[in-house]
Design a protein around this motif. Structure first.
Motif, mmCIF file in Angstrom:
data_model
loop_
_atom_site.group_PDB
_atom_site.id
_atom_site.type_symbol
_atom_site.label_atom_id
_atom_site.label_comp_id
_atom_site.label_asym_id
_atom_site.label_seq_id
_atom_site.Cartn_x
_atom_site.Cartn_y
_atom_site.Cartn_z
ATOM 1 N N ILE A 299 0.827 -1.217 0.000
ATOM 2 C CA ILE A 299 0.000 0.000 0.000
ATOM 3 C C ILE A 299 0.862 1.269 0.000
ATOM 4 N N GLU A 300 1.930 1.288 0.800
ATOM 5 C CA GLU A 300 2.674 2.545 0.971
ATOM 6 C C GLU A 300 4.048 2.572 0.306
ATOM 7 N N GLY A 301 4.548 1.416 -0.101
ATOM 8 C CA GLY A 301 5.877 1.371 -0.721
ATOM 9 C C GLY A 301 5.852 1.978 -2.118
ATOM 10 N N LYS A 302 6.979 2.604 -2.480
ATOM 11 C CA LYS A 302 7.094 3.157 -3.837
ATOM 12 C C LYS A 302 8.310 2.521 -4.501
ATOM 13 N N VAL B 103 15.377 -0.587 -6.213
ATOM 14 C CA VAL B 103 15.202 0.216 -4.987
ATOM 15 C C VAL B 103 13.730 0.414 -4.629
ATOM 16 N N LEU B 104 13.425 0.112 -3.378
ATOM 17 C CA LEU B 104 12.073 0.295 -2.833
ATOM 18 C C LEU B 104 12.121 1.397 -1.778
ATOM 19 N N LYS B 105 11.185 2.336 -1.884
ATOM 20 C CA LYS B 105 11.113 3.427 -0.902
ATOM 21 C C LYS B 105 9.998 3.090 0.081
ATOM 22 N N VAL B 106 10.329 3.079 1.365
ATOM 23 C CA VAL B 106 9.307 2.832 2.395
ATOM 24 C C VAL B 106 9.419 3.910 3.473
ATOM 25 N N SER C 40 7.392 6.100 4.559
ATOM 26 C CA SER C 40 6.254 6.458 5.411
ATOM 27 C C SER C 40 6.143 5.603 6.665
ATOM 28 N N PHE C 41 6.835 4.448 6.712
ATOM 29 C CA PHE C 41 6.727 3.649 7.941
ATOM 30 C C PHE C 41 8.061 3.131 8.474
ATOM 31 N N LEU C 42 9.156 3.248 7.680
ATOM 32 C CA LEU C 42 10.420 2.660 8.134
ATOM 33 C C LEU C 42 11.610 3.616 8.064
ATOM 34 N N ASN C 43 11.695 4.453 7.029
ATOM 35 C CA ASN C 43 12.930 5.214 6.830
ATOM 36 C C ASN C 43 12.875 6.693 7.229
ATOM 37 N N LEU C 44 11.775 7.367 6.972
ATOM 38 C CA LEU C 44 11.703 8.795 7.352
ATOM 39 C C LEU C 44 10.628 9.059 8.398
ATOM 40 N N GLN C 45 9.664 8.175 8.444
ATOM 41 C CA GLN C 45 8.621 8.233 9.469
ATOM 42 C C GLN C 45 8.476 6.798 9.952
ATOM 43 N N ILE C 46 8.171 6.640 11.236
ATOM 44 C CA ILE C 46 8.074 5.287 11.790
ATOM 45 C C ILE C 46 6.646 5.011 12.232
ATOM 46 N N ASP C 47 6.150 3.853 11.848
ATOM 47 C CA ASP C 47 4.840 3.406 12.314
ATOM 48 C C ASP C 47 5.089 2.583 13.590
ATOM 49 N N PRO C 48 4.818 3.156 14.761
ATOM 50 C CA PRO C 48 5.191 2.475 16.010
ATOM 51 C C PRO C 48 4.461 1.146 16.224
ATOM 52 N N LEU C 49 3.191 1.071 15.796
ATOM 53 C CA LEU C 49 2.453 -0.182 16.012
ATOM 54 C C LEU C 49 3.020 -1.303 15.146
ATOM 55 N N LEU C 50 3.316 -0.957 13.885
ATOM 56 C CA LEU C 50 3.942 -1.949 13.000
ATOM 57 C C LEU C 50 5.308 -2.333 13.565
ATOM 58 N N ASP D 84 28.921 -11.755 25.056
ATOM 59 C CA ASP D 84 27.632 -11.426 24.429
ATOM 60 C C ASP D 84 27.207 -12.408 23.339
ATOM 61 N N ASN D 85 25.906 -12.691 23.360
ATOM 62 C CA ASN D 85 25.223 -13.420 22.274
ATOM 63 C C ASN D 85 24.396 -12.382 21.543
ATOM 64 N N VAL D 86 24.722 -12.164 20.288
ATOM 65 C CA VAL D 86 24.208 -11.001 19.579
ATOM 66 C C VAL D 86 23.294 -11.394 18.425
ATOM 67 N N VAL D 87 22.213 -10.612 18.270
ATOM 68 C CA VAL D 87 21.432 -10.677 17.029
ATOM 69 C C VAL D 87 21.652 -9.368 16.288
ATOM 70 N N ILE D 88 21.937 -9.465 15.002
ATOM 71 C CA ILE D 88 22.134 -8.277 14.162
ATOM 72 C C ILE D 88 20.815 -7.968 13.455
ATOM 73 N N ILE D 89 20.397 -6.695 13.524
ATOM 74 C CA ILE D 89 19.122 -6.278 12.905
ATOM 75 C C ILE D 89 19.389 -5.155 11.905
ATOM 76 N N ASP D 90 18.718 -5.199 10.748
ATOM 77 C CA ASP D 90 18.753 -4.036 9.850
ATOM 78 C C ASP D 90 17.422 -3.927 9.107
ATOM 79 N N ASP D 91 17.205 -2.742 8.513
ATOM 80 C CA ASP D 91 15.938 -2.513 7.816
ATOM 81 C C ASP D 91 15.869 -3.282 6.498
ATOM 82 N N PHE D 92 16.937 -3.189 5.694
ATOM 83 C CA PHE D 92 16.961 -3.837 4.385
ATOM 84 C C PHE D 92 18.169 -4.742 4.264
#
Ligand code: 5GP
Length: 189
Positions: free
Chosen positions: A10-13, A19-22, A24-34, A118-126
């Motif tokens: 719905i919101e990705g461009k 390249v995918l622009k997201v 509105s919920f991940l990169n410039l604005q964050i949707d806290p519930l999601l 430490d036991n680590v999990v690595i997280i990233d957006d893309f």
């Protein structure tokens, strides 16, 4: 993760075939519930592991990493892309080529916040070509941490980062995997 896929549709461009622009919920604005659900989903995927730290990279990795940290009660350590007056020594560093900026950054993490215990999990957006994750793995290695896996919000399966990491035996958990962005359409695996 269906909610995430719906949001992408719905919101990705689609900016190009790669390249995918997201914004509105991940990169410039964050949707806290999601983002809360994303944190819970990562926690569920890694529930068989004891995680002492979540490791990510600024800026867009911080929100999903924090939601995972909140869910499992573990601190979140993040790599910075630029040095600052307050962050100049006592650092682990690694070079990362940025897929979106087409430049190499030296990323750094304070030595104070990662240790061989430490036991680590690595997280990233893309996940695209895997450069950011490889830099974080390098830093975790320098610190002597155990990396239990990598959690990615959106993996572009048509780029080779996921394959390269999985071929090395690294556990990669991606919440949405995109097969193609051809013709302006998002197609999931
Ligand atoms: P990699 O290091 O795996 O080649 O690329 C992943 C990094 O580049 C992520 O941290 C993300 O910030 C950025 N990135 C890669 N592809 C995309 C994309 O299609 N859209 C957005 N918004 N960021 C991307």
């Amino acid at each position: 993760m269906e909610l995430l896929k719906e949001k992408i549709v719905i919101e990705g461009k689609v900016l190009s075939d790669t390249v995918l622009k997201v914004d509105s919920f991940l990169n410039l604005q964050i949707d806290p519930l999601l983002m809360k659900e994303i944190g819970e989903e990562f926690a569920n995927r890694f529930k068989d592991e004891v995680i002492t730290k979540v490791l990510t990279i600024e800026s867009s990795g911080i929100a999903p990493a924090t939601m995972l940290g909140l869910t499992i009660g573990a601190p979140v350590v993040f790599a910075r892309k630029k040095k600052s007056l307050t962050l100049s020594d006592n650092l682990y560093t690694s070079k990362v080529y940025s897929f979106t900026k087409k430049e190499t950054n030296e990323i750094s993490v304070s030595k104070d916040f990662l240790s061989p215990d430490d036991n680590v999990v690595i997280i990233d957006d893309f996940l695209a070509n895997g450069e950011a994750v490889k830099g974080l793995l390098d830093i975790a290695n320098q610190a002597g941490c155990k990396v239990v896996g990598v959690g990615i919000v959106i993996e572009k399966g048509f780029q080779d980062g996921g394959k390269v990491l999985r071929d090395q035996g690294i556990r990669v958990e991606s919440l949405a995997i995109i097969n193609s962005l051809n013709n302006g359409m998002v197609e999931f695996v």
